[in-house]
Enzyme design. Structure first.
Site, PDB file in Angstrom:
ATOM      1  N   HIS A  14     -59.459 -44.901   6.736  1.00 19.66           N
ATOM      2  CA  HIS A  14     -59.592 -44.027   7.885  1.00 19.66           C
ATOM      3  C   HIS A  14     -58.408 -43.003   7.583  1.00 19.66           C
ATOM      4  O   HIS A  14     -57.311 -43.119   7.115  1.00 19.66           O
ATOM      5  CB  HIS A  14     -59.565 -44.386   9.206  1.00 19.66           C
ATOM      6  N   LYS A  39     -65.519 -37.631  12.053  1.00 16.66           N
ATOM      7  CA  LYS A  39     -64.172 -37.881  12.538  1.00 16.66           C
ATOM      8  C   LYS A  39     -63.492 -38.944  11.995  1.00 16.66           C
ATOM      9  O   LYS A  39     -63.975 -39.993  12.095  1.00 16.66           O
ATOM     10  CB  LYS A  39     -64.221 -37.947  14.116  1.00 16.66           C
ATOM     11  N   GLN A 139     -51.175 -51.650  11.585  1.00 15.99           N
ATOM     12  CA  GLN A 139     -50.493 -52.435  10.763  1.00 15.99           C
ATOM     13  C   GLN A 139     -50.543 -51.733   9.227  1.00 15.99           C
ATOM     14  O   GLN A 139     -51.235 -50.881   9.022  1.00 15.99           O
ATOM     15  CB  GLN A 139     -51.271 -53.782  10.359  1.00 15.99           C
ATOM     16  N   GLY A 168     -50.057 -51.644  18.149  1.00 16.99           N
ATOM     17  CA  GLY A 168     -51.058 -50.915  18.138  1.00 16.99           C
ATOM     18  C   GLY A 168     -52.462 -51.524  18.306  1.00 16.99           C
ATOM     19  O   GLY A 168     -53.507 -50.957  19.197  1.00 16.99           O
ATOM     20  N   GLY A 311     -48.866 -44.865  13.852  1.00 16.53           N
ATOM     21  CA  GLY A 311     -50.206 -44.314  15.001  1.00 16.53           C
ATOM     22  C   GLY A 311     -49.571 -44.209  16.561  1.00 16.53           C
ATOM     23  O   GLY A 311     -50.229 -43.445  17.281  1.00 16.53           O
ATOM     24  N   ASN A 315     -48.294 -41.393  21.256  1.00  9.40           N
ATOM     25  CA  ASN A 315     -48.227 -41.883  22.421  1.00  9.40           C
ATOM     26  C   ASN A 315     -47.154 -40.914  23.164  1.00  9.40           C
ATOM     27  O   ASN A 315     -46.015 -41.285  23.188  1.00  9.40           O
ATOM     28  CB  ASN A 315     -47.841 -43.072  22.976  1.00  9.40           C
ATOM     29  N   ARG A 419     -53.241 -32.456  17.046  1.00  9.15           N
ATOM     30  CA  ARG A 419     -53.075 -31.527  17.995  1.00  9.15           C
ATOM     31  C   ARG A 419     -53.314 -30.036  17.625  1.00  9.15           C
ATOM     32  O   ARG A 419     -52.804 -29.791  16.304  1.00  9.15           O
ATOM     33  CB  ARG A 419     -51.551 -31.586  18.475  1.00  9.15           C
ATOM     34  N   ARG A 499     -47.518 -32.072  28.406  1.00  9.17           N
ATOM     35  CA  ARG A 499     -47.187 -32.226  26.948  1.00  9.17           C
ATOM     36  C   ARG A 499     -47.146 -30.713  26.309  1.00  9.17           C
ATOM     37  O   ARG A 499     -47.941 -30.559  25.614  1.00  9.17           O
ATOM     38  CB  ARG A 499     -48.407 -33.226  26.421  1.00  9.17           C
ATOM     39  N   ASN A 529     -53.588 -24.746  26.167  1.00  7.52           N
ATOM     40  CA  ASN A 529     -53.917 -25.063  25.033  1.00  7.52           C
ATOM     41  C   ASN A 529     -54.779 -26.538  24.560  1.00  7.52           C
ATOM     42  O   ASN A 529     -54.212 -27.510  24.963  1.00  7.52           O
ATOM     43  CB  ASN A 529     -52.939 -24.759  23.854  1.00  7.52           C
TER      44      ASN A 529
END
Length: 577
Positions: A14, A39, A139, A168, A311, A315, A419, A499, A529
């Protein structure tokens, strides 16, 4: 040295991506999903991404010294009794076939340990000479958490945790339990702030220690057969336990055909918002575990600089709390924290090992494709799209926003990662608060409780978020000031944080100018944004992507390079009616 870094493997991966690093400098990077429009690019080799990177560098595969993959796939397959190729040439042909990448010679193919690639992406590109490194994800080959230290160009692993104890996968299991889907960590992070944490041990599943944690519901030596990872088995263990100890039953989901949308969509038994306390508990448990790990890592390494990848590094709420830990004097979170970032990490790791001096990141991840004004004009005219060419696209777009409009902002090179940072963005004035609901529900067709982020001129940051520390990547949360809460309510979350992205005139002059032009109307140089995409689709990449998304979503305008496309007068009023 010329290194092509890649992530992705046909049928078993992925977030496929590729990047080109030449003499230690990142020349290009792109994600496969941006081209195929699937995606996360599940199971896709990074064919389009690699082709883009080579074209951007004016190279062919003949010119590449090393192809560096961000997984040690031979080890992964052989450890699990799966077939692997007899020779590297066969593996390279499977990944980058000659039919698409003509060549007279094969570059060297190197497979880099997954967590080393993550660690390298944070360490070598941070600009820091040394620091403690924390890698957290689902992992790698055989670990899920790595504590390491980077010193003098080398990375030394101090401690690891097994895949069964993956933080995760724990978070993904709770996402699944709440009906959000196992790949919806970002959604659950946003949902968590609406809830109240309960039992952080989840019925004794977690045991917190001074230097980390243990997990009692998943065997530490869990190993799946006939699979390249332990994700399914680990999540199953967690779901079985959660069903025993949580007061709410799991939020079951099913795929049903939606005639209005013309396709199958996921439907849950209950509104996931009802699971906000469970989300809050999972977030608090994650924060407790990771903060303990960080404290231990800094004590063991003697460092005060913390570098994060993997990943779980997406957060932002967790990252904000880590940034505010007294022990953490300097924090760098790799903005390409997920598996797209290991293409980058593998490339810089190999380059550094060969003696290249790696050029650090400078506040942007805009290394993707771009289109000239003439190329954009041809697309507009070929598609019969009405447009204007204002003297100043920033001023014209600011006028749209100041009048209450929402616009697509498509400028320069495409960015990597999830982002949007001002190159493929959807923008609005962050006031009044109901703007959040309009963008969430009407335009992006997503849950009303999902938070948005602000882009602000870095000169305005201290007044809005109380800090002058550059935060260019929108990957940590910060509290907002009283003044900030008053002028940007649409981007202030329920826990009174946001954020932020601080925008530098030196690094991104056009986006900085747009924000300033909006500030001339509103009195404050800040805008809302969000990524320029619809529900369940990747961020737009090309001008045609941008036009298709603009015409499908009820936005008011699109700034496509120097050109402005406006919705016909009355069109949105007709839709609203």
């Amino acid at each position: 040295m010329r290194v092509l870094g890649v992530n992705g493997w046909p049928g078993a991966s992925h977030d496929g991506a590729a990047c080109l690093v030449v003499d230690g400098e990142v020349i290009a990077l792109a994600e496969e999903e941006r081209f195929t429009r699937n995606k996360h690019a599940y199971g896709e080799a990074p064919l389009n991404a690699a082709a883009h990177c080579l074209a951007e560098g004016g190279l062919t595969l003949d010119d590449i010294d090393v192809v560096a993959h961000g997984w040690d796939l031979p080890k992964l397959f052989r450890d699990r009794g799966l077939d692997w190729f007899a020779a590297d040439a066969d593996a390279l042909e499977h990944l980058l076939p000659r039919a698409l990448f003509p060549r007279t010679r094969d570059p060297r193919l190197t497979f880099v340990n997954h967590h080393i690639a993550h660690a390298a992406s944070a360490y070598h590109l941070s600009g820091r000479d040394r620091g403690a490194i924390l890698v957290l994800d689902g992992q790698g080959e055989d670990v899920s958490t790595t504590l390491a230290v980077g010193i003098d160009g080398g990375i030394k692993t101090l401690r690891t945790y097994t895949p069964g104890w993956s933080l995760g996968y724990f978070y993904a299991a709770v996402c699944e339990y709440a009906g959000l889907g196992s790949d919806a960590a970002g959604k659950m992070m946003g949902l968590a702030s609406y809830g109240t944490p309960q039992d952080l041990t989840f019925g004794g599943a977690f045991r917190f220690t001074d230097d980390g944690f243990t997990v009692d519901v998943v065997p530490p030596d869990l190993r799946s057969t006939g699979s390249t990872d332990e994700e399914t088995a680990t999540i199953r263990h967690w779901l079985e336990h959660l069903e025993k100890v949580l007061p709410d039953a799991p939020n079951r989901s099913a795929r049903r055909f939606n005639p209005r949308m013309g396709r199958y969509t996921k439907v849950t038994d209950r509104d996931p918002f009802e699971y906000r306390d469970i989300a809050a508990t999972a977030q608090a448990a994650l924060e407790r575990v990771v903060m303990d790990l960080v404290g231990s890592l800094l004590r063991e390494s003697g460092e005060s600089t913390l570098l994060i990848a993997g990943g779980v590094g997406f957060n932002a709420t967790l990252n904000g709390k880590l940034m505010r830990m007294p022990e953490v004097q300097d924090l760098f979170v790799q903005p390409l924290a997920g598996d797209q970032g290991v293409s980058l990490g593998a490339a810089v790791w190999v380059a550094a090992q060969e003696g290249d001096r790696i050029q650090p990141m400078k506040g942007s991840v805009a290394w993707g494709p771009q289109w000239s004004p003439d190329e954009i004009r041809r697309v507009l005219e070929t598609t019969g799209t009405a447009y204007t060419e204002p003297a100043d696209i920033t001023a014209a777009t600011a006028d749209v926003l100041a009048a209450g409009g929402v616009a697509g902002w498509f400028q320069g090179r495409a960015e990597g990662g999830p982002r949007a940072l001002g190159h493929r963005s959807m923008v609005a004035v962050p006031s009044p608060e109901r703007t959040r609901d309009r963008v969430n529900v009407r335009i992006k067709d997503r849950e009303a409780w999902r938070p948005f982020a602000p882009s602000m001129q870095e000169e305005a940051a201290e007044a809005l978020i109380g800090t002058t520390t550059p935060l260019p990547y929108m990957i940590v949360t910060t509290p907002v000031t009283e003044a900030g809460a008053a002028v940007m309510p649409a981007v202030v979350h329920s826990d009174r944080t946001t954020r932020p992205q601080t925008v530098s005139a030196e690094i991104d002059p056009l986006y900085h100018r747009l924000i300033g032009k909006v500030g001339e109307h509103t009195g404050t140089a800040v805008i809302l944004n969000t990524s320029f995409n619809g529900r369940d689709e990747p961020v737009v990449c090309s001008p045609r992507d941008a036009l298709a998304t603009f015409h499908r979503l009820p936005m008011d305008a699109l700034a496509l390079g120097p050109f402005l496309v406006r919705r016909p007068d009355g069109a949105l009023r007709a839709v609203d009616a």
